[in-house]
Design an enzyme around this catalytic site. Structure first.
Site, short mmCIF file in Angstrom:
data_model
loop_
_atom_site.label_atom_id
_atom_site.label_comp_id
_atom_site.label_asym_id
_atom_site.label_seq_id
_atom_site.Cartn_x
_atom_site.Cartn_y
_atom_site.Cartn_z
N ASP A 86 0.80 -1.23 0.00
CA ASP A 86 0.00 0.00 0.00
C ASP A 86 0.83 1.28 0.00
O ASP A 86 0.31 2.36 0.29
CB ASP A 86 -0.93 0.00 1.22
CG ASP A 86 -2.06 -1.02 1.04
OD1 ASP A 86 -2.61 -1.10 -0.07
OD2 ASP A 86 -2.39 -1.70 2.01
N ASP A 122 -6.73 -3.98 -5.64
CA ASP A 122 -6.47 -2.65 -5.10
C ASP A 122 -5.09 -2.11 -5.52
O ASP A 122 -4.89 -0.91 -5.64
CB ASP A 122 -6.49 -2.66 -3.56
CG ASP A 122 -7.56 -3.55 -2.96
OD1 ASP A 122 -7.93 -4.54 -3.60
OD2 ASP A 122 -8.01 -3.28 -1.84
N GLY A 173 -8.62 -17.51 -7.71
CA GLY A 173 -9.11 -16.25 -7.16
C GLY A 173 -9.85 -16.51 -5.85
O GLY A 173 -10.34 -17.62 -5.61
N THR A 184 -12.05 -14.05 -2.54
CA THR A 184 -12.33 -12.73 -2.00
C THR A 184 -11.76 -12.62 -0.60
O THR A 184 -11.49 -13.63 0.05
CB THR A 184 -13.84 -12.43 -1.98
OG1 THR A 184 -14.00 -11.01 -1.89
CG2 THR A 184 -14.56 -13.10 -0.82
N ARG A 238 -15.88 -2.18 -3.99
CA ARG A 238 -14.69 -1.33 -4.05
C ARG A 238 -13.61 -1.97 -4.92
O ARG A 238 -12.86 -1.27 -5.59
CB ARG A 238 -14.17 -1.00 -2.66
CG ARG A 238 -13.16 0.13 -2.70
CD ARG A 238 -12.97 0.86 -1.39
NE ARG A 238 -12.53 0.04 -0.29
CZ ARG A 238 -13.29 -0.42 0.69
NH1 ARG A 238 -14.59 -0.12 0.70
NH2 ARG A 238 -12.81 -1.16 1.65
N TRP A 280 -11.76 -0.11 -7.77
CA TRP A 280 -10.30 -0.04 -7.98
C TRP A 280 -9.96 -0.47 -9.40
O TRP A 280 -9.02 0.04 -10.01
CB TRP A 280 -9.55 -0.93 -6.99
CG TRP A 280 -9.58 -0.55 -5.54
CD1 TRP A 280 -9.79 -1.42 -4.49
CD2 TRP A 280 -9.36 0.74 -4.93
NE1 TRP A 280 -9.72 -0.75 -3.29
CE2 TRP A 280 -9.45 0.56 -3.52
CE3 TRP A 280 -9.10 2.01 -5.43
CZ2 TRP A 280 -9.31 1.63 -2.62
CZ3 TRP A 280 -8.95 3.06 -4.54
CH2 TRP A 280 -9.06 2.88 -3.17
N SER A 333 -14.98 -3.00 5.92
CA SER A 333 -14.74 -4.43 6.03
C SER A 333 -15.99 -5.07 6.63
O SER A 333 -16.21 -5.00 7.84
CB SER A 333 -13.51 -4.62 6.92
OG SER A 333 -13.19 -5.95 7.05
N SER A 340 -18.94 -11.54 6.14
CA SER A 340 -20.06 -12.36 5.68
C SER A 340 -19.72 -13.81 5.99
O SER A 340 -18.57 -14.13 6.29
CB SER A 340 -20.27 -12.18 4.16
OG SER A 340 -19.48 -13.13 3.45
N1 GLY Z 1 -7.32 -1.40 -0.11
C1 GLY Z 1 -8.15 -1.85 0.94
C2 GLY Z 1 -9.55 -1.48 0.77
O1 GLY Z 1 -9.96 -0.97 -0.26
O2 GLY Z 1 -10.31 -1.70 1.71
#
Ligand code: GLY
Length: 393
Positions: free
Chosen positions: A106, A166, A224, A226, A238, A242, A354, A357
């Site tokens: 990040d 992201d 893949g 999640t 999101r 991104w 965040s 689920s």
């Molecule tokens: N990059 C982490 C988020 O979008 O929550």
């Protein structure tokens, strides 16, 4: 559950230039109001009960606050904002020099809106040095086997040999570092990563995986999964946003024609899965009628991406995406933006960081709150609508 029909989408009102200016005035005032609390300290990633607590310069999100300070400075020219931005860049330089909480991909989210922005706006040597050190650190997370930047965790950890969508927004730091130093190696890492990422995270229907694992021994794409989306096969709102902004910014720096089609695919998927008020629920699986929280930050991020990509498209397609961005921003400004600092010290309500689920692997926090990147991208989108903006990314 239902999503908005294309005709209804086109009939939504766009924000006017006057409304953009008023919203930016208000956002800048709210940022200034927060300077006493957040100059030496930073807002946490998400608010609680509408209010951000103060934190040291840790986590992946502090750069967004400094980005807001710079955007407000650009809009108002006020000296107090310039001073605060300078103080915060010093904090970012210390952070990277001391390698405090920088074991993450990040670094672009952290250093582009804070130090690259500050360097572009003021010529600050502190900002330049900090951002170059961060770019160097980021290249250290690149794996030759698989050709990607590892998102999270220790590089030798058994369970984290993966990228996440992201990261597309971390790459501009590398393009900038190459432009700044003349060294191609930063750009080379970015170009390999975006190629690997788009080849794997974008599904046939242009929905996207949040994260994608690779085989550590062979580097081959594996599967893949999640983390923050509702379930593996769904499209985390999101993450999709991104993807919208990440492909636009990827095209900006590479001019690879194939990224235009990917941009159009992921953006159209995003737009087709919006509810009536154009602000998505936290996962695009959900639509009107579902009792689920929104992620207003996704709308702001996608708006920025559409406005960036519009610069490179033919007139008709540019107008289409500019119009869509203007519609999303009208809804955010009218119905989600904070109008009174007494109810929140953020800028945009109803975002989701965040949301746990039964089918995902994330903890539950920052649900239906402000989050600091939502606030930042809201201001960035308004700035893009207000003037010809020199991007921080
Ligand atoms: N990059 C982490 C988020 O979008 O929550």
């Amino acid at each position: 559950m239902s999503w908005i029909a294309q005709q209804d989408l086109l009939e939504q009102p766009e924000i006017s230039h006057g409304e953009v200016g008023q919203a930016l005035d208000l956002a800048s005032d709210l940022v200034i109001r927060n300077l006493p609390a957040f100059t030496r300290y930073f807002p946490k990633a998400y608010s609680e009960g509408g209010f951000y607590a103060a934190t040291e310069n840790v986590d992946w999100t502090t750069g967004f606050w400094t980005g807001e300070v710079w955007l407000a400075y650009e809009h108002t020219g006020k000296e107090e904002l310039l001073k605060a931005g300078m103080v915060q860049m010093t904090s970012f330089l210390e952070r990277i020099e001391q390698k405090r909480d920088v074991g993450t991909h990040d670094l672009g989210f952290l250093y582009s809106p804070s130090c690259v922005a500050g360097y572009k706006l003021t010529g600050s040597e502190v900002g330049r040095r900090a951002a170059l050190m961060a770019a160097e650190e980021l290249t250290g997370r690149f794996h030759e086997k698989g050709e990607f930047i590892q998102a999270w965790g220790a590089l030798d950890a058994g369970d984290n040999y993966r990228l996440i969508i992201d990261c597309l927004l971390n790459l501009p730091l590398l393009y900038w570092a190459s432009e700044e130093t003349g060294e191609e190696r930063y750009r080379a890492v970015a170009e390999k990563h975006i190629h690997t990422a788009l080849a794997n995270v974008v599904r046939e229907d242009f929905s996207t995986w949040h994260t994608y694992f690779f085989d550590r021994e062979t580097g081959k794409p594996d599967h893949g999964a999640t983390c923050q989306g509702y379930r593996d096969g769904s499209a985390w709102a999101r993450g999709q946003a991104w993807g919208v902004y990440g492909t636009a910014i990827g095209y900006r720096y590479t001019k690879r024609e194939e990224y235009i089609a990917v941009f159009e695919g992921v953006t159209d998927y995003f737009l087709r899965h919006l509810p009536q008020d154009l602000v998505p629920f936290w996962d695009l699986e959900f639509g009107d009628g579902d009792q689920q929280p929104r992620d207003s930050s996704s709308a702001a991020i996608a708006a920025c991406g559409m406005l960036e990509m519009a610069k490179y498209l033919d007139e008709e397609r540019a107008a289409y995406y500019q119009g869509m961005a203007g519609r999303l921003m009208k809804s955010l400004v009218d119905s989600y933006a904070v109008k009174d600092g007494a109810i929140s010290n953020g800028l945009v309500l109803h975002s989701t960081y965040s949301n746990h689920s039964p089918f995902n692997t994330c903890n539950h926090y920052g649900v239906d709150e402000c989050n600091i990147w939502g606030d930042y991208f809201y201001m960035e989108a308004l700035t893009r609508l207000h003037k010809d903006w020199q991007v921080y990314w």
